[in-house]
Scaffold this active site. Structure first.
Site, PDB file in Angstrom:
ATOM      1  N   VAL A 293       9.958   3.687 -17.693  1.00 11.04           N
ATOM      2  CA  VAL A 293       8.816   3.878 -16.798  1.00 11.04           C
ATOM      3  C   VAL A 293       9.247   4.605 -15.534  1.00 11.04           C
ATOM      4  CG1 VAL A 293       7.139   2.665 -15.334  1.00 11.04           C
ATOM      5  CG2 VAL A 293       7.504   1.933 -17.693  1.00 11.04           C
ATOM      6  N   ALA A 294      10.419   4.263 -15.039  1.00 14.50           N
ATOM      7  CA  ALA A 294      10.924   4.918 -13.822  1.00 14.50           C
ATOM      8  C   ALA A 294      11.176   6.405 -14.052  1.00 14.50           C
ATOM      9  CB  ALA A 294      12.207   4.232 -13.360  1.00 14.50           C
ATOM     10  N   GLU A 298       5.235   9.960 -12.235  1.00 15.41           N
ATOM     11  CA  GLU A 298       3.820   9.626 -12.093  1.00 15.41           C
ATOM     12  C   GLU A 298       3.125  10.445 -11.015  1.00 15.41           C
ATOM     13  OE1 GLU A 298       6.287   6.658  -9.743  1.00 15.41           O
ATOM     14  OE2 GLU A 298       6.259   7.419 -11.779  1.00 15.41           O
ATOM     15  N   ASP A 340     -14.374  45.521 -16.943  1.00 10.82           N
ATOM     16  CA  ASP A 340     -15.543  46.358 -17.165  1.00 10.82           C
ATOM     17  C   ASP A 340     -15.606  47.386 -16.028  1.00 10.82           C
ATOM     18  OD1 ASP A 340     -18.058  47.072 -18.366  1.00 10.82           O
ATOM     19  OD2 ASP A 340     -19.039  46.042 -16.716  1.00 10.82           O
ATOM     20  N   ASP A 654     -20.101  41.691 -16.694  1.00 10.95           N
ATOM     21  CA  ASP A 654     -21.382  41.255 -16.126  1.00 10.95           C
ATOM     22  C   ASP A 654     -22.479  41.202 -17.186  1.00 10.95           C
ATOM     23  OD1 ASP A 654     -21.538  43.949 -16.548  1.00 10.95           O
ATOM     24  OD2 ASP A 654     -22.258  44.474 -14.554  1.00 10.95           O
ATOM     25  N   ASP A 658     -20.434  41.627 -22.654  1.00  9.77           N
ATOM     26  CA  ASP A 658     -19.094  41.240 -22.214  1.00  9.77           C
ATOM     27  C   ASP A 658     -18.787  39.776 -22.500  1.00  9.77           C
ATOM     28  OD1 ASP A 658     -18.580  43.787 -20.970  1.00  9.77           O
ATOM     29  OD2 ASP A 658     -19.848  43.169 -19.298  1.00  9.77           O
TER      30      ASP A 658
END
Length: 700
Positions: A293-294, A298, A340, A654, A658
């Site tokens: 766990v250490a 975390e 574009d 746009d 596209d």
């Protein structure tokens, strides 16, 4: 494009309405040409086809979006670590780990919610209305109430409410950039009957949802509504495509797997060593798990989330609104930007750049619909260049030939410009090329001359004559005809020309010089219009488009944004390759690409691209920086090919065409002002100013 008479037994009016005659279509849909549909027919078709609207994507509930913030392997490892710590009574560790996990999830959730609300503010649009004839009465109804078979009336400025077969046209043109990427308005012809295989962009007898009327008038019959339209088909493709995880999400997932393996190895090794030393197995297990766990970082998710959130806020200040938090890191990792052209690298505003009048060529400064600009004489030695250092400013009032050309462009014009509180709010009603002529006249302070006369009649443009004329009476009572059109169509009708304010016979050597000047302007990818006029003894004279006085040539283009070239240079310096993709003509695409420093040769057109096999295209993809006349499928293929090369690809757009490529890219970027709702919904990021330079600023 091929025109042919509609056969009696040919393509289905439902599947190929462009390949049948208007009369066949009316019979097929049970439409009365004068009266339209009856109320009963409308109700029956509404029941069968539903409302004329796109099916919205499924909205994910807020609680699911919140839970999605925790759906990462690293987070689950932390949750498992917290559970083990609780089993060992380490409640301080449990509280710390769960607090970090919860903070990480909430921070990501609220940042994305905030972005969605800002995006919704960009999409404020009134529900469009449509004018239809039903039961013989012209009425205005919400576009969502249109049904197949409705008789629709269209004129300049109207949005096309459904896919429709044109039944009558009068100088009718449409803007189709949102659907096909074509930046110029498209001339329509209701009489044409096309082959079933005619590509979408060449269907001159059709009008499609998501486009708008640029000029003229038309009547049309709705042939598809809602999800059955071309727009709907693209929307369905988007709904079916699942977005891929970002590079950061993939790396975090890999890190999670590595951490899981490392933790298990640590537990096994320590447990084994202590058991060999004769330790109690319960104590040894608790010790091994504690060390494992250490080893779990975390704080990593929280650090990553906070860093991304800070980056998101900095990008928002540079006009880049990020919709998904992990996309912040993706943008920083981009190696290829597929952009574009229209509206992103350019302004999507046609601009007069050169005028040839009285044997002299003038350059015009200023871009777009901004009325600020100057006129400069271009010496003959400099005419081979499309632009150069400005020369001394010319006083238009002292140049009668230049003033006459501008005057004709102003008078022979059906467009209107509605100026808003900002340049972005400016709206053009009519043809963009005519709007460019209006702005050029404004730069010369001639705008008031447009209303300083009485218009008597207009001879609209048609594809056979390639000319448009306006006849009017000046304040002194003189009748004059003003004409504009293609040089090859107008010049043969001219018998004289204006030089230094005087009308002279048009000699053959001058005709050759004018044609050469026209070719030179066209070679620089400028759209060229010829201008002429004729004093009339009477406005009722026949053949007013003969014996004209030639006044000049006007060259215009949708120019690059001033800051775009600098942004391209920054891209290259940062190791990012810019790619330009457009529906425009290859010559125009190459000219814009070269001026921006993108083009490294000729553009590859969509037809040539489609002829290449997947393997051949993948092998040659590095050769191409400019793509022209491409379809939505071509854009998608280009993005996927670069991704297969291991590149991190950004795609801007746009228009609806596209959207598939925007969704398939590692990071899709939509335009906030000109972008369609479909493209915004498919994107990871929205540019609030529609500017390519903002992408580069956001990367920084």
């Amino acid at each position: 494009m091929s025109h042919s008479p509609g056969p009696s037994a040919g393509p289905s009016p439902d599947t190929h309405p462009h390949a049948v005659s208007v009369e066949q279509l009316l019979r097929s849909h049970g439409v009365d040409r004068g009266a339209g549909l009856t109320r009963q027919q409308v109700l029956e078709r509404r029941e069968r086809h539903g409302f004329n609207e796109l099916t919205p994507p499924t909205v994910t509930p807020a609680w699911r979006r919140l839970l999605a913030q925790f759906n990462e392997l690293v987070i689950w490892i932390l949750v498992a670590a917290a559970a083990l710590a609780a089993g060992m009574g380490e409640w301080t560790d449990v509280a710390a780990i769960l607090a970090i996990v919860l903070l990480n999830g909430l921070l990501g959730f609220f940042q994305e919610e905030r972005a969605e609300k800002a995006l919704a503010a960009l999409e404020k649009m009134a529900r469009p209305m449509a004018r239809v004839i039903r039961d013989g009465v012209l009425q205005s109804i919400p576009a969502r109430d249109i049904v197949p078979g409705d008789w629709i009336e269209l004129e300049a400025g109207d949005f096309v409410p459904a896919d429709a077969r044109l039944a009558q046209t009068a100088s009718f043109k449409t803007h189709e950039a949102a659907l096909t990427g074509e930046s110029l308005s498209v001339e329509k012809d209701a009489i044409a009957v096309l082959t079933a295989e005619t590509p979408l962009a060449d269907r001159c007898n059709m009008a499609y949802m998501a486009t708008s009327a640029a000029a003229g008038k038309a009547s049309a019959v709705a042939v598809a509504t809602g999800m059955q339209t071309e727009l709907g088909r693209i929307a369905a493709l988007l709904h079916a495509t699942q977005p891929e995880p970002t590079p950061l999400q993939r790396r975090l997932a890999e890190l999670g797997k590595i951490l899981l393996v490392v933790c298990l190895i640590i537990v096994a090794v320590i447990f084994g060593l202590h058991m060999l030393r004769g330790g109690d197995w319960v104590e040894v297990l608790l010790l091994s798990v504690s060390l494992a766990v250490a080893a779990v970082p975390e704080g990593l998710p929280a650090v990553v989330t906070i860093a991304l959130a800070l980056g998101l806020q900095r990008m928002a200040r540079r006009n880049a609104l990020v919709r998904k938090l992990p996309s912040v890191e993706t943008l920083g990792a981009v190696t290829v930007i597929c952009s574009d052209k229209t509206g992103t690298l350019t302004r999507n505003q046609m601009t007069v750049q050169e005028i040839h009048a009285g044997g002299i060529t003038y350059s015009v400064t200023g871009a777009g619909y901004d009325p600020d600009g100057k006129f400069h004489e271009v010496p003959a030695a400099d005419r081979s260049a499309s632009s150069g250092p400005p020369k001394d400013t010319v006083d238009v009032a002292q140049r009668p030939d230049l003033a006459r050309a501008l005057f004709i462009g102003l008078r022979c014009n059906g467009a209107r410009i509605e100026r808003g509180t900002s340049p972005e709010a400016t709206r053009v009603i009519g043809d963009p090329t005519e709007a460019a002529l209006l702005v050029a006249a404004e730069k010369a302070s001639l705008a008031s001359a447009r209303t300083d006369w009485t218009i008597l009649r207009e001879i609209p443009f048609d594809s056979d004559r390639k000319l448009m004329s306006v006849l009017g009476r000046e304040r002194d009572g003189a009748a004059v005809a003003y004409t504009k059109g293609a040089c090859e169509a107008l010049l043969p009708r001219c018998t004289a020309e204006q030089i230094q304010g005087l009308v002279r016979d048009l000699r053959e050597d001058r005709r050759r010089e004018i044609l050469a000047e026209n070719s030179a302007l066209a070679d620089r990818a400028l759209r060229v219009l010829a201008l002429a006029y004729r004093p009339l003894d009477s406005p009722d004279e026949p053949s007013v488009e003969e014996n004209l006085v030639f006044a000049g040539l006007v060259g215009m283009i949708d120019p690059p944004r001033p800051e775009a070239a600098d942004a391209v240079r920054k891209c290259r310096a940062a190791g990012i390759r810019p790619i330009m993709i457009t529906g425009d003509h290859p010559a125009t695409a190459v000219a814009i690409g070269r001026s921006l420093g993108i083009a490294n040769g000729q553009a590859i057109a969509g037809a040539e691209l489609q002829s290449l096999s997947a393997d051949e295209f993948a092998r040659r993809i590095a050769e191409f920086s400019v793509y022209a006349r491409v379809t939505a499928a071509d854009k998608l293929r280009i993005v996927q090919a670069w991704k297969q090369h291991g590149e991190i690809v950004a795609m801007t757009g746009d228009g609806v065409n596209d959207a598939p490529a925007v969704q398939a890219a590692d990071i899709g970027i939509a335009m906030g002002i000109a972008g369609t709702d479909v493209t915004k919904a498919a994107s990871d990021m929205v540019l609030t100013d529609d500017n390519f330079a903002s992408i580069v600023n956001a990367v920084e």
